[in-house]
Structures are given as structure tokens and as C-alpha cells.
Design a protein around this motif. Structure first.
Motif, PDB file in Angstrom:
ATOM      1  N   GLN A 362       0.832  -1.209   0.000  1.00  0.00           N
ATOM      2  CA  GLN A 362       0.000   0.000   0.000  1.00  0.00           C
ATOM      3  C   GLN A 362       0.860   1.250   0.000  1.00  0.00           C
ATOM      4  OE1 GLN A 362      -3.019  -0.014   3.036  1.00  0.00           O
ATOM      5  NE2 GLN A 362      -4.309  -1.426   1.911  1.00  0.00           N
ATOM      6  N   ARG A 363       1.875   1.245   0.852  1.00  0.00           N
ATOM      7  CA  ARG A 363       2.764   2.414   0.864  1.00  0.00           C
ATOM      8  C   ARG A 363       4.064   2.166   0.087  1.00  0.00           C
ATOM      9  NH1 ARG A 363       6.844   2.036   4.512  1.00  0.00           N
ATOM     10  NH2 ARG A 363       6.692   0.457   6.159  1.00  0.00           N
ATOM     11  N   LEU A 364       4.171   0.974  -0.521  1.00  0.00           N
ATOM     12  CA  LEU A 364       5.309   0.623  -1.377  1.00  0.00           C
ATOM     13  C   LEU A 364       6.643   0.838  -0.655  1.00  0.00           C
ATOM     14  CD1 LEU A 364       4.091   2.056  -4.808  1.00  0.00           C
ATOM     15  CD2 LEU A 364       4.031  -0.316  -4.047  1.00  0.00           C
ATOM     16  N   GLY A 365       6.720   0.267   0.538  1.00  0.00           N
ATOM     17  CA  GLY A 365       7.951   0.402   1.305  1.00  0.00           C
ATOM     18  C   GLY A 365       8.216  -0.823   2.159  1.00  0.00           C
ATOM     19  N   LEU A 366       9.422  -0.877   2.735  1.00  0.00           N
ATOM     20  CA  LEU A 366       9.826  -2.000   3.579  1.00  0.00           C
ATOM     21  C   LEU A 366       9.068  -1.960   4.899  1.00  0.00           C
ATOM     22  CD1 LEU A 366      11.776  -4.422   3.842  1.00  0.00           C
ATOM     23  CD2 LEU A 366      13.447  -2.845   4.846  1.00  0.00           C
ATOM     24  N   LEU A 367       8.521  -3.107   5.307  1.00  0.00           N
ATOM     25  CA  LEU A 367       7.744  -3.199   6.540  1.00  0.00           C
ATOM     26  C   LEU A 367       8.479  -3.989   7.616  1.00  0.00           C
ATOM     27  CD1 LEU A 367       4.978  -2.646   7.931  1.00  0.00           C
ATOM     28  CD2 LEU A 367       4.241  -4.868   7.056  1.00  0.00           C
ATOM     29  N   ALA A 368       9.054  -5.137   7.238  1.00  0.00           N
ATOM     30  CA  ALA A 368       9.720  -5.995   8.231  1.00  0.00           C
ATOM     31  C   ALA A 368      10.864  -6.766   7.586  1.00  0.00           C
ATOM     32  CB  ALA A 368       8.723  -6.965   8.851  1.00  0.00           C
ATOM     33  N   VAL A 369      11.877  -7.076   8.401  1.00  0.00           N
ATOM     34  CA  VAL A 369      13.005  -7.897   7.977  1.00  0.00           C
ATOM     35  C   VAL A 369      13.173  -8.999   9.022  1.00  0.00           C
ATOM     36  CG1 VAL A 369      15.462  -7.971   7.491  1.00  0.00           C
ATOM     37  CG2 VAL A 369      14.139  -5.948   6.864  1.00  0.00           C
ATOM     38  N   LEU A 370      13.229 -10.250   8.564  1.00  0.00           N
ATOM     39  CA  LEU A 370      13.410 -11.392   9.460  1.00  0.00           C
ATOM     40  C   LEU A 370      14.794 -11.983   9.216  1.00  0.00           C
ATOM     41  CD1 LEU A 370      10.248 -11.059   9.133  1.00  0.00           C
ATOM     42  CD2 LEU A 370      10.101 -13.503   9.539  1.00  0.00           C
ATOM     43  N   GLU A 371      15.676 -11.828  10.198  1.00  0.00           N
ATOM     44  CA  GLU A 371      17.025 -12.366  10.060  1.00  0.00           C
ATOM     45  C   GLU A 371      17.125 -13.664  10.863  1.00  0.00           C
ATOM     46  OE1 GLU A 371      21.539 -11.382  11.484  1.00  0.00           O
ATOM     47  OE2 GLU A 371      20.296  -9.650  10.933  1.00  0.00           O
ATOM     48  N   GLN A 372      17.326 -14.774  10.156  1.00  0.00           N
ATOM     49  CA  GLN A 372      17.395 -16.093  10.791  1.00  0.00           C
ATOM     50  C   GLN A 372      18.843 -16.473  11.072  1.00  0.00           C
ATOM     51  OE1 GLN A 372      13.564 -15.819  10.629  1.00  0.00           O
ATOM     52  NE2 GLN A 372      14.366 -17.751  11.380  1.00  0.00           N
ATOM     53  N   THR A 373      19.046 -17.485  11.926  1.00  0.00           N
ATOM     54  CA  THR A 373      20.401 -17.966  12.203  1.00  0.00           C
ATOM     55  C   THR A 373      20.911 -18.890  11.105  1.00  0.00           C
ATOM     56  OG1 THR A 373      19.492 -19.755  13.526  1.00  0.00           O
ATOM     57  CG2 THR A 373      20.157 -17.766  14.708  1.00  0.00           C
ATOM     58  N   SER A 374      19.980 -19.467  10.315  1.00  0.00           N
ATOM     59  CA  SER A 374      20.358 -20.355   9.202  1.00  0.00           C
ATOM     60  C   SER A 374      19.681 -19.884   7.923  1.00  0.00           C
ATOM     61  CB  SER A 374      19.936 -21.800   9.500  1.00  0.00           C
ATOM     62  OG  SER A 374      20.476 -22.245  10.712  1.00  0.00           O
ATOM     63  N   ALA A 375      20.141 -20.410   6.790  1.00  0.00           N
ATOM     64  CA  ALA A 375      19.586 -20.035   5.484  1.00  0.00           C
ATOM     65  C   ALA A 375      18.118 -20.449   5.384  1.00  0.00           C
ATOM     66  CB  ALA A 375      20.386 -20.684   4.366  1.00  0.00           C
ATOM     67  N   VAL A 376      17.291 -19.557   4.848  1.00  0.00           N
ATOM     68  CA  VAL A 376      15.860 -19.818   4.696  1.00  0.00           C
ATOM     69  C   VAL A 376      15.641 -20.798   3.542  1.00  0.00           C
ATOM     70  CG1 VAL A 376      13.617 -18.768   4.171  1.00  0.00           C
ATOM     71  CG2 VAL A 376      15.254 -17.548   5.615  1.00  0.00           C
ATOM     72  N   ARG A 377      14.961 -21.913   3.841  1.00  0.00           N
ATOM     73  CA  ARG A 377      14.705 -22.937   2.820  1.00  0.00           C
ATOM     74  C   ARG A 377      13.443 -22.623   2.020  1.00  0.00           C
ATOM     75  NH1 ARG A 377      17.184 -27.998   3.834  1.00  0.00           N
ATOM     76  NH2 ARG A 377      19.176 -27.578   4.828  1.00  0.00           N
ATOM     77  N   CYS A 378      12.413 -22.141   2.719  1.00  0.00           N
ATOM     78  CA  CYS A 378      11.095 -22.037   2.087  1.00  0.00           C
ATOM     79  C   CYS A 378      10.253 -21.047   2.881  1.00  0.00           C
ATOM     80  CB  CYS A 378      10.456 -23.428   2.084  1.00  0.00           C
ATOM     81  SG  CYS A 378       8.700 -23.478   1.713  1.00  0.00           S
ATOM     82  N   PHE A 379       9.415 -20.269   2.187  1.00  0.00           N
ATOM     83  CA  PHE A 379       8.397 -19.473   2.889  1.00  0.00           C
ATOM     84  C   PHE A 379       7.115 -19.474   2.060  1.00  0.00           C
ATOM     85  CE2 PHE A 379      11.018 -16.270   0.606  1.00  0.00           C
ATOM     86  CZ  PHE A 379      10.057 -15.663  -0.191  1.00  0.00           C
ATOM     87  N   GLN A 380       5.970 -19.385   2.757  1.00  0.00           N
ATOM     88  CA  GLN A 380       4.674 -19.427   2.076  1.00  0.00           C
ATOM     89  C   GLN A 380       3.633 -18.678   2.898  1.00  0.00           C
ATOM     90  OE1 GLN A 380       2.243 -23.156   1.550  1.00  0.00           O
ATOM     91  NE2 GLN A 380       2.767 -22.905  -0.593  1.00  0.00           N
ATOM     92  N   TRP A 381       2.753 -17.948   2.189  1.00  0.00           N
ATOM     93  CA  TRP A 381       1.692 -17.189   2.846  1.00  0.00           C
ATOM     94  C   TRP A 381       0.489 -18.075   3.152  1.00  0.00           C
ATOM     95  CZ3 TRP A 381       2.279 -12.390   4.683  1.00  0.00           C
ATOM     96  CH2 TRP A 381       3.277 -11.570   4.134  1.00  0.00           C
ATOM     97  N   ASP A 382      -0.141 -17.800   4.285  1.00  0.00           N
ATOM     98  CA  ASP A 382      -1.443 -18.374   4.621  1.00  0.00           C
ATOM     99  C   ASP A 382      -2.428 -17.978   3.511  1.00  0.00           C
ATOM    100  OD1 ASP A 382      -4.072 -18.675   5.644  1.00  0.00           O
ATOM    101  OD2 ASP A 382      -3.430 -18.328   7.699  1.00  0.00           O
ATOM    102  N   PRO A 383      -3.184 -18.937   2.928  1.00  0.00           N
ATOM    103  CA  PRO A 383      -4.091 -18.595   1.823  1.00  0.00           C
ATOM    104  C   PRO A 383      -5.292 -17.746   2.232  1.00  0.00           C
ATOM    105  CG  PRO A 383      -4.325 -20.903   2.435  1.00  0.00           C
ATOM    106  CD  PRO A 383      -3.156 -20.382   3.203  1.00  0.00           C
ATOM    107  N   ARG A 384      -5.541 -17.585   3.529  1.00  0.00           N
ATOM    108  CA  ARG A 384      -6.702 -16.820   3.992  1.00  0.00           C
ATOM    109  C   ARG A 384      -6.349 -15.544   4.754  1.00  0.00           C
ATOM    110  NH1 ARG A 384     -11.293 -20.268   4.064  1.00  0.00           N
ATOM    111  NH2 ARG A 384     -11.090 -21.556   2.188  1.00  0.00           N
ATOM    112  N   ARG A 385      -5.178 -15.524   5.399  1.00  0.00           N
ATOM    113  CA  ARG A 385      -4.838 -14.402   6.270  1.00  0.00           C
ATOM    114  C   ARG A 385      -3.433 -13.890   5.935  1.00  0.00           C
ATOM    115  NH1 ARG A 385      -6.352 -18.871   8.690  1.00  0.00           N
ATOM    116  NH2 ARG A 385      -8.309 -19.014   9.829  1.00  0.00           N
ATOM    117  N   PRO A 386      -3.132 -12.645   6.298  1.00  0.00           N
ATOM    118  CA  PRO A 386      -1.765 -12.144   6.066  1.00  0.00           C
ATOM    119  C   PRO A 386      -0.806 -12.694   7.106  1.00  0.00           C
ATOM    120  CG  PRO A 386      -3.113 -10.433   7.085  1.00  0.00           C
ATOM    121  CD  PRO A 386      -4.035 -11.598   6.821  1.00  0.00           C
ATOM    122  N   ARG A 387      -0.394 -13.939   6.899  1.00  0.00           N
ATOM    123  CA  ARG A 387       0.464 -14.644   7.847  1.00  0.00           C
ATOM    124  C   ARG A 387       1.466 -15.470   7.048  1.00  0.00           C
ATOM    125  NH1 ARG A 387      -2.683 -18.012  12.352  1.00  0.00           N
ATOM    126  NH2 ARG A 387      -3.504 -19.097  10.515  1.00  0.00           N
TER     127      ARG A 387
END
Length: 453
Positions: A362-387
């Protein structure tokens, strides 16, 4: 949260049926179908060889199992467990098999991409489509299941053919302005077809259903170009991930660039929240050491715990310098996904493998950064909620929402390591896949959890 017991699986082959009622898993040459709520086995099928690909039909009535080395496809019916279909491609071989949107035709791509064979389960009729191109994403169906776009290579030139899926007649055939076409993808509303070039040439072409070129986009020349592409669910935005570490957003009206998202090594954006995963070992007294040694290594009792901390700005993100002399360097934006409400975009830049970036559309900007201790293998959004759910190959599941971040220990015995995550279509549960195992994670308030508690 509540977790199921652990089940076996092979080759990461675990799929929830489109209607959300069944869970199909493959264990070597066996296909197991369970009730997704009770996890009781409903059907057990035995294939002729080890299964390397498995897929549900769109109406959840049939399951396709492919054995590429043998050139075989077997189809099983849930309504009639004694019925099955076997397709043998013979000496011409098989490299890919998939359902058509109607769930009554199977498209097999032969070795060396000599042709695509369309098999009908209803009439047993067979159709052949010549000249399919061997590329990243050579076939795509429109969301409504009416049309199929196929990338072709003839006489050293790239073409796209659009077929009507009802009777497989050719609707349009046109040459594309690409040097080496890498993929085709319909917009979710089925009005626009995106065609992009290989990484050696930065070019995205947008065509209408009748084959008219609507627009061409190129960000730069003489450098590695496009690495990934994603449509927003509303078809209003097209996100293009590039080898230069940037995501460029095109709008659906002019097909011009609206903005671009960079992935800087130093974050000082005051509107963004940086979450950093912090690990801590459980404190073990000397009296507990003997007990710890007696417990198997796979036990979750003494596993490293982790939590997220919010970092004060500026934050330095860990960056790995890629070896540009080797093939497929770890650089550029390889993964992008829009949330179902079009509000957020999650991205991953390969030379910052431990970091997931969440952008506010909506505001076309960075909202959050998640820095993990290991390399991220996979990410996926909840099909019903912003999660957003993500995993890093350890025994934890990570979740982000606008409210914050959480790290959850998977309480499975035997050192269960989460390699990938898939949401159930209801958004009430997650399928967690390990190397040879799987388990289900039920979110709060789901019927299964209330039943078990």
C-alpha cells in the motif's frame, strides 16, 4: 498450536487435495491417502516403481503418480479404488507429467521435449503437440482453466501457442521477441500473458489473449537479468526479481515501473522493524548431565531454543559474497510471494540467504526484515490471512504477521528437521516436510486441536 504424530514420506511428495479433505503422501512405490482431519488411512495404492511425481486432479477424485525413468504414469480413483489407469510412453521416454484443469486429461512431455502428449481419461483419445520448448516454465494454464499457453521453439525462434482446453484446438500462435524464452505465466485474471527471456537478456513481454504485444520492459543490459517473477492475486502488480538484487514492480495499467525494492546490507529505514532470531541453549545442571546423556540425540528436551528480538537501527545484514566464476551464483532475488489480500510481498535475495524481507504494497515500502540464524529454505503465505510461515532446515517453524514474529519448536522425536512448509487451503493447518518424514501443525482454534485437547 498442536502437532500431529510423524509419518513417513519420500521425495517430499505430500499434497493436500484441492477440496481440502484428503492428504496424499508417497512412500517409495506406495501412495497413501488419509483423512486430513483424523489422519486415518482411507486408501493404500501400490505403484509399479518408485514414485517421483504425484498430483491431485482439480476435483480431488483422481491422483496421478509418475515414474519418469520407466516412462510410466498411473492414475488412481478415490471413488472406485479398484479402478486404475496406466499410461506407458514407451521408448520415447518421459520427463514431465501433469493434469489439465478439467482433471480428465493428462499432459506428458517426452524426453528431449520432442512433443507433449495429451491423454483423455474419458474417451482414451490421444493428441500430440509438437515443438515444446525445454525451459524454466514452458506450460501454464489460466486460473479459470480455459486456456493453456505453451512455449515453443521452431527454426531457432521462440513462439507461444495458446490452446483452448475444452477440445485442445489452437486459438493463437505468435512469435515472441525473445532471444531465449525462459517462461510463460498468465495473470490471475487470465487477461495478460507474461513472457520472459533467459537470464542473459533482461526482457519481459506482456501479451493479450489474442497475441497482441501490450508492453515490453527491460531494466538494464549487458548483465544477468531476470531470476524470478510473481503476479499479485489481483493482477494489479507484476513483481520482477533480478540478479542485481532488486525487485521491480510494474502496474497493470501502463505496465511501467511503479517502484523498485532494494535489499541493502545496512538497514536504516525507520518504518521497518528488524526481527533477529536469537538462540539460547537450555541451562543444564550437573545433576542433569547424566540424564541428558541417557536421552537419545533426537529428543526435543535439550534442543536449542530460539526467539526473535527487535534490533535497533541501523542493522547490518549478513551478506555472502558469491563466486561469480561458478555456474548459478548465489546472487539475486530467487523467491517472491504476495499475500492473499495483495497487501504484502515477501522476498529473498540469495546472497542474503538468512533474511526474508516483507514489503507493504500500500505504501510501497519496507515493513519488516526477518534475520534467521540459518539459510531460509522455504516461505509461504497463509491462503486466507496475512500470515507468513517459513523454515530453515532445523526443528523449528517460524511465523510472521503484522502483529509480530514467533519461533515454534516442533515437538517431534527423532530430530525432525523442517525442509519445507505448505499451508492447508483453509489456513487452519500447515504440513511440515522433513527429509523422509512429515507432520501437521494445527493453528489455534482449529477443530482438530479442540478435539485433541
Amino acid at each position: 498450536m498442536n502437532f500431529s504424530e510423524v509419518f513417513k514420506q519420500s521425495n517430499q511428495l505430500c499434497r493436500v487435495s484441492p477440496d481440502g479433505k484428503y492428504l496424499a503422501t508417497c512412500v517409495q512405490y506406495r501412495l497413501v491417502v488419509r483423512d486430513v482431519n483424523t489422519l486415518q488411512i482411507l486408501h493404500l495404492y501400490t505403484c509399479l516403481d518408485q514414485i517421483v511425481h504425484m498430483e491431485w486432479s482439480s476435483d480431488s477424485l483422481f491422483i496421478l503418480c509418475a515414474m519418469y525413468k520407466r516412462g510410466l504414469v498411473q492414475v488412481w480413483s478415490l471413488e472406485q479404488p479398484d479402478w486404475y489407469c496406466k499410461i506407458d510412453e514407451g521408448s520415447i521416454g518421459l520427463v514431465s507429467s501433469r493434469w489439465s484443469p478439467d482433471g480428465r486429461h493428462i499432459l506428458n512431455t517426452t524426453e528431449f521435449h520432442l512433443r507433449v502428449t495429451v491423454w483423455s481419461l474419458c474417451t482414451k483419445a490421444v493428441s500430440y503437440i509438437k515443438y515444446p520448448k525445454a525451459c524454466q516454465k514452458g506450460i501454464d494454464f489460466s486460473r479459470d482453466g480455459c486456456y493453456m499457453a505453451l512455449a515453443e521453439r521452431r527454426d531457432c525462434r521462440d513462439y507461444v501457442s495458446v490452446f483452448v482446453c475444452d477440445d485442445w484446438h489452437l486459438l493463437r500462435h505468435f512469435e515472441t521477441e525473445t532471444q531465449d524464452l525462459a517462461g510463460v505465466e498468465w495473470s490471475p485474471n487470465g487477461c495478460v500473458l507474461a513472457v520472459w527471456d533467459s537470464c542473459l537478456e533482461y526482457k519481459v513481454l506482456l501479451y493479450s489473449l489474442d497475441g497482441r504485444l501490450l508492453s515490453t520492459f527491460s531494466a538494464y543490459e549487458w548483465s544477468l537479468g531476470i531470476k524470478s517473477l510473481a503476479w499479485s492475486p489481483s493482477s494489479q502488480f507484476l513483481a520482477i526479481g533480478s540478479y542485481d538484487g532488486k525487485v521491480r514492480i510494474l502496474n497493470h495499467i501502463t505496465w511501467k515501473k511503479v517502484t523498485e525494492f532494494d535489499h541493502p546490507a545496512s538497514i536504516n529505514n525507520t518504518k521497518a522493524v528488524v526481527y533477529k532470531e536469537v538462540e539460547r541453549k537450555p541451562v543444564v545442571g550437573s545433576a542433569d548431565l547424566f540424564i541428558q546423556q541417557r536421552i537419545t540425540m533426537g529428543s526435543t528436551l535439550f534442543n536449542t531454543q530460539s526467539k526473535y528480538e527487535i534490533c535497533p537501527l541501523p542493522v547490518q545484514v549478513p551478506v555472502v559474497k558469491p563466486d561469480l566464476d561458478r555456474a548459478n551464483p548465489k546472487v539475486g532475488v530467487s523467491s517472491m510471494a504476495f499475500s492473499s489480500d495483495n497487501r504484502y510481498l515477501a522476498t529473498k535475495n540469495d546472497n542474503m540467504a538468512c533474511v526474508v524481507w516483507v514489503w507493504d504494497m500500500q505504501r510501497l515500502g519496507l515493513l519488516a526484515v526477518l534475520e534467521q540464524t540459518s539459510a531460509v529454505r522455504c516461505f509461504q503465505w497463509d491462503p486466507r490471512r496475512p500470515r507468513l510461515a517459513l523454515c530453515t532446515g532445523n526443528a523449528k517453524l517460524y511465523l510472521w504477521s503484522p502483529a509480530g514474529c514467533v519461533s515454534v519448536q516442533v515437538p517431534a522425536e527423532g530430530g525432525f528437521q523442517v525442509q519445507s512448509v505448505t499451508w492447508h487451503c483453509s489456513g487452519d493447518s500447515l504440513i511440515l516436510l522433513g527429509k523422509e518424514q512429515l507432520c501437521l501443525c494445527y493453528m489455534e482454534g482449529t477443530p482438530h486441536q479442540e478435539k485433541n485437547n
